[in-house]
Scaffold this motif. Structure first.
Motif, PDB file in Angstrom:
ATOM      1  N   VAL A 104       4.736   4.332   4.603  1.00 51.20           N
ATOM      2  CA  VAL A 104       5.060   5.707   4.997  1.00 51.20           C
ATOM      3  C   VAL A 104       6.498   6.036   4.593  1.00 51.20           C
ATOM      4  CG1 VAL A 104       5.335   7.231   7.002  1.00 51.20           C
ATOM      5  CG2 VAL A 104       3.374   5.698   6.862  1.00 51.20           C
ATOM      6  N   SER A 105       7.341   5.018   4.597  1.00 51.63           N
ATOM      7  CA  SER A 105       8.747   5.217   4.241  1.00 51.63           C
ATOM      8  C   SER A 105       8.940   5.453   2.740  1.00 51.63           C
ATOM      9  CB  SER A 105       9.574   4.009   4.688  1.00 51.63           C
ATOM     10  OG  SER A 105       9.106   2.834   4.044  1.00 51.63           O
ATOM     11  N   ARG A 106       7.936   5.115   1.915  1.00 53.31           N
ATOM     12  CA  ARG A 106       7.979   5.346   0.462  1.00 53.31           C
ATOM     13  C   ARG A 106       6.598   5.838   0.011  1.00 53.31           C
ATOM     14  NH1 ARG A 106       9.711   0.192   0.974  1.00 53.31           N
ATOM     15  NH2 ARG A 106       8.010  -0.581  -0.284  1.00 53.31           N
ATOM     16  N   PRO A 107       6.282   7.080   0.301  1.00 54.10           N
ATOM     17  CA  PRO A 107       4.899   7.567   0.118  1.00 54.10           C
ATOM     18  C   PRO A 107       4.533   7.954  -1.316  1.00 54.10           C
ATOM     19  CG  PRO A 107       6.238   9.306   1.036  1.00 54.10           C
ATOM     20  CD  PRO A 107       7.123   8.092   0.925  1.00 54.10           C
ATOM     21  N   GLN A 108       4.575   6.990  -2.223  1.00 50.89           N
ATOM     22  CA  GLN A 108       4.123   7.271  -3.573  1.00 50.89           C
ATOM     23  C   GLN A 108       3.545   6.016  -4.204  1.00 50.89           C
ATOM     24  OE1 GLN A 108       7.571   8.003  -2.918  1.00 50.89           O
ATOM     25  NE2 GLN A 108       8.461   6.145  -3.703  1.00 50.89           N
ATOM     26  N   GLY A 109       2.591   6.224  -5.115  1.00 55.62           N
ATOM     27  CA  GLY A 109       2.049   5.130  -5.895  1.00 55.62           C
ATOM     28  C   GLY A 109       0.628   4.695  -5.595  1.00 55.62           C
ATOM     29  N   ALA A 110       0.074   5.081  -4.459  1.00 60.49           N
ATOM     30  CA  ALA A 110      -1.297   4.665  -4.144  1.00 60.49           C
ATOM     31  C   ALA A 110      -2.278   5.213  -5.176  1.00 60.49           C
ATOM     32  CB  ALA A 110      -1.698   5.110  -2.744  1.00 60.49           C
ATOM     33  N   ASP A 111      -2.095   6.460  -5.565  1.00 59.17           N
ATOM     34  CA  ASP A 111      -3.010   7.072  -6.532  1.00 59.17           C
ATOM     35  C   ASP A 111      -2.927   6.397  -7.893  1.00 59.17           C
ATOM     36  OD1 ASP A 111      -0.402   8.069  -6.810  1.00 59.17           O
ATOM     37  OD2 ASP A 111      -1.087  10.037  -7.478  1.00 59.17           O
ATOM     38  N   SER A 112      -1.729   6.114  -8.372  1.00 59.81           N
ATOM     39  CA  SER A 112      -1.613   5.484  -9.687  1.00 59.81           C
ATOM     40  C   SER A 112      -2.171   4.060  -9.673  1.00 59.81           C
ATOM     41  CB  SER A 112      -0.167   5.511 -10.186  1.00 59.81           C
ATOM     42  OG  SER A 112       0.689   4.860  -9.296  1.00 59.81           O
ATOM     43  N   LEU A 113      -2.008   3.346  -8.580  1.00 57.50           N
ATOM     44  CA  LEU A 113      -2.609   2.019  -8.460  1.00 57.50           C
ATOM     45  C   LEU A 113      -4.131   2.116  -8.518  1.00 57.50           C
ATOM     46  CD1 LEU A 113      -2.483  -1.062  -7.774  1.00 57.50           C
ATOM     47  CD2 LEU A 113      -2.693  -0.347  -5.389  1.00 57.50           C
ATOM     48  N   CYS A 114      -4.701   2.984  -7.702  1.00 61.30           N
ATOM     49  CA  CYS A 114      -6.166   3.082  -7.614  1.00 61.30           C
ATOM     50  C   CYS A 114      -6.792   3.652  -8.878  1.00 61.30           C
ATOM     51  CB  CYS A 114      -6.562   3.894  -6.384  1.00 61.30           C
ATOM     52  SG  CYS A 114      -6.181   3.026  -4.846  1.00 61.30           S
ATOM     53  N   ARG A 115      -6.077   4.513  -9.590  1.00 59.45           N
ATOM     54  CA  ARG A 115      -6.638   5.092 -10.823  1.00 59.45           C
ATOM     55  C   ARG A 115      -6.731   4.084 -11.963  1.00 59.45           C
ATOM     56  NH1 ARG A 115      -3.575  10.202  -9.483  1.00 59.45           N
ATOM     57  NH2 ARG A 115      -5.165  11.448  -8.453  1.00 59.45           N
TER      58      ARG A 115
ATOM     59  N   PHE B  37      -8.558   1.691 -11.783  1.00 62.21           N
ATOM     60  CA  PHE B  37      -9.956   1.263 -11.677  1.00 62.21           C
ATOM     61  C   PHE B  37     -10.850   2.471 -11.933  1.00 62.21           C
ATOM     62  CE2 PHE B  37      -7.296  -1.520  -9.256  1.00 62.21           C
ATOM     63  CZ  PHE B  37      -7.784  -2.781  -9.543  1.00 62.21           C
ATOM     64  N   PRO B  38     -12.013   2.284 -12.563  1.00 56.50           N
ATOM     65  CA  PRO B  38     -12.868   3.424 -12.919  1.00 56.50           C
ATOM     66  C   PRO B  38     -13.232   4.331 -11.741  1.00 56.50           C
ATOM     67  CG  PRO B  38     -13.672   1.427 -13.966  1.00 56.50           C
ATOM     68  CD  PRO B  38     -12.564   1.020 -13.038  1.00 56.50           C
ATOM     69  N   SER B  39     -13.394   3.785 -10.566  1.00 56.76           N
ATOM     70  CA  SER B  39     -13.807   4.608  -9.423  1.00 56.76           C
ATOM     71  C   SER B  39     -12.641   4.923  -8.482  1.00 56.76           C
ATOM     72  CB  SER B  39     -14.910   3.878  -8.644  1.00 56.76           C
ATOM     73  OG  SER B  39     -14.391   2.665  -8.118  1.00 56.76           O
ATOM     74  N   GLY B  40     -11.416   4.705  -8.925  1.00 48.28           N
ATOM     75  CA  GLY B  40     -10.266   4.896  -8.053  1.00 48.28           C
ATOM     76  C   GLY B  40      -9.637   6.265  -8.166  1.00 48.28           C
ATOM     77  N   GLY B  41      -8.987   6.688  -7.090  1.00 42.47           N
ATOM     78  CA  GLY B  41      -8.274   7.950  -7.081  1.00 42.47           C
ATOM     79  C   GLY B  41      -7.788   8.273  -5.689  1.00 42.47           C
ATOM     80  N   GLY B  42      -7.124   9.398  -5.576  1.00 46.87           N
ATOM     81  CA  GLY B  42      -6.643   9.821  -4.270  1.00 46.87           C
ATOM     82  C   GLY B  42      -5.302  10.505  -4.352  1.00 46.87           C
ATOM     83  N   ARG B  43      -4.574  10.420  -3.262  1.00 49.72           N
ATOM     84  CA  ARG B  43      -3.248  11.047  -3.166  1.00 49.72           C
ATOM     85  C   ARG B  43      -2.174   9.982  -3.361  1.00 49.72           C
ATOM     86  NH1 ARG B  43      -5.705  11.815   1.404  1.00 49.72           N
ATOM     87  NH2 ARG B  43      -3.974  11.066   2.640  1.00 49.72           N
ATOM     88  N   SER B  44      -0.941  10.435  -3.531  1.00 54.93           N
ATOM     89  CA  SER B  44       0.131   9.478  -3.790  1.00 54.93           C
ATOM     90  C   SER B  44       0.372   8.524  -2.620  1.00 54.93           C
ATOM     91  CB  SER B  44       1.428  10.208  -4.153  1.00 54.93           C
ATOM     92  OG  SER B  44       1.850  11.027  -3.096  1.00 54.93           O
ATOM     93  N   SER B  45       0.103   8.967  -1.397  1.00 55.08           N
ATOM     94  CA  SER B  45       0.341   8.113  -0.237  1.00 55.08           C
ATOM     95  C   SER B  45      -0.907   7.373   0.255  1.00 55.08           C
ATOM     96  CB  SER B  45       0.915   8.940   0.918  1.00 55.08           C
ATOM     97  OG  SER B  45       0.000   9.943   1.294  1.00 55.08           O
ATOM     98  N   ALA B  46      -2.083   7.850  -0.139  1.00 60.42           N
ATOM     99  CA  ALA B  46      -3.334   7.245   0.321  1.00 60.42           C
ATOM    100  C   ALA B  46      -4.403   7.432  -0.743  1.00 60.42           C
ATOM    101  CB  ALA B  46      -3.781   7.896   1.626  1.00 60.42           C
ATOM    102  N   ALA B  47      -5.001   6.343  -1.160  1.00 61.00           N
ATOM    103  CA  ALA B  47      -6.012   6.417  -2.212  1.00 61.00           C
ATOM    104  C   ALA B  47      -7.079   5.349  -1.980  1.00 61.00           C
ATOM    105  CB  ALA B  47      -5.353   6.238  -3.577  1.00 61.00           C
ATOM    106  N   ASP B  48      -8.123   5.404  -2.791  1.00 60.55           N
ATOM    107  CA  ASP B  48      -9.263   4.509  -2.600  1.00 60.55           C
ATOM    108  C   ASP B  48      -9.815   4.050  -3.952  1.00 60.55           C
ATOM    109  OD1 ASP B  48      -9.801   4.813   0.379  1.00 60.55           O
ATOM    110  OD2 ASP B  48      -9.823   6.891  -0.290  1.00 60.55           O
ATOM    111  N   ILE B  49     -10.458   2.911  -3.900  1.00 59.55           N
ATOM    112  CA  ILE B  49     -11.238   2.394  -5.019  1.00 59.55           C
ATOM    113  C   ILE B  49     -12.641   2.149  -4.465  1.00 59.55           C
ATOM    114  CG2 ILE B  49     -11.499   0.559  -6.727  1.00 59.55           C
ATOM    115  CD1 ILE B  49      -8.457  -0.086  -6.070  1.00 59.55           C
ATOM    116  N   ASN B  50     -13.638   2.735  -5.091  1.00 60.53           N
ATOM    117  CA  ASN B  50     -15.017   2.569  -4.612  1.00 60.53           C
ATOM    118  C   ASN B  50     -15.751   1.550  -5.472  1.00 60.53           C
ATOM    119  OD1 ASN B  50     -14.905   4.496  -2.530  1.00 60.53           O
ATOM    120  ND2 ASN B  50     -14.933   6.094  -4.079  1.00 60.53           N
TER     121      ASN B  50
END
Length: 118
Positions: free
Chosen positions: A92-103, A105-118
């Motif tokens: 929460v103190s550095r709310p960026q990067g979740a989306d780029s990490l998850c993307r 993967f082919p099924s990954g995506g989301g917001r910069s602070s919260a993302a998912d890989i299916n």
């Protein structure tokens, strides 16, 4: 909900809402007992069982951990018939990067602070 003129009245008085809250409370209690796959000073990964309740609680549990440990990143892993589902929350103190990490993967995506890989 249509029977209620005011959504706040629905939330305050309809038994369905209480049932949903109680059920999610049970799911979260079970998630809190799940094994930790990895933990260090900056991140934790937790595996929930391959059960329907785990998929329903996965994101809520990830958010709970993020709020409770704002300096840590979290990954909640659930085995699915297709492989794994992963909910990622960055600190929460550095709310960026979740989306780029998850993307990555082919099924990954989301917001910069919260993302998912299916």
């Amino acid at each position: 909900m249509a029977a209620w003129a005011d959504p706040r009245e629905f939330i305050a008085h309809d038994p369905f809402v209480g049932d949903v809250r109680a059920t999610m409370g049970e799911y979260l209690a079970a998630a809190r007992r799940a094994p930790i796959l990895h933990e260090d000073s900056g991140a934790a990964a937790i595996k929930l069982p391959a059960l329907p309740w785990a998929r329903r609680a996965q994101g809520v549990f990830a958010n709970e951990l993020a709020r409770g440990h704002p300096q840590h990143a979290h990954a909640i892993v659930v085995e699915t018939p297709q492989g794994y589902s992963v909910s990622v929350r960055v600190p929460v103190s550095r709310p960026q990067g979740a989306d780029s990490l998850c993307r990555q993967f082919p099924s990954g995506g989301g917001r910069s602070s919260a993302a998912d890989i299916n």
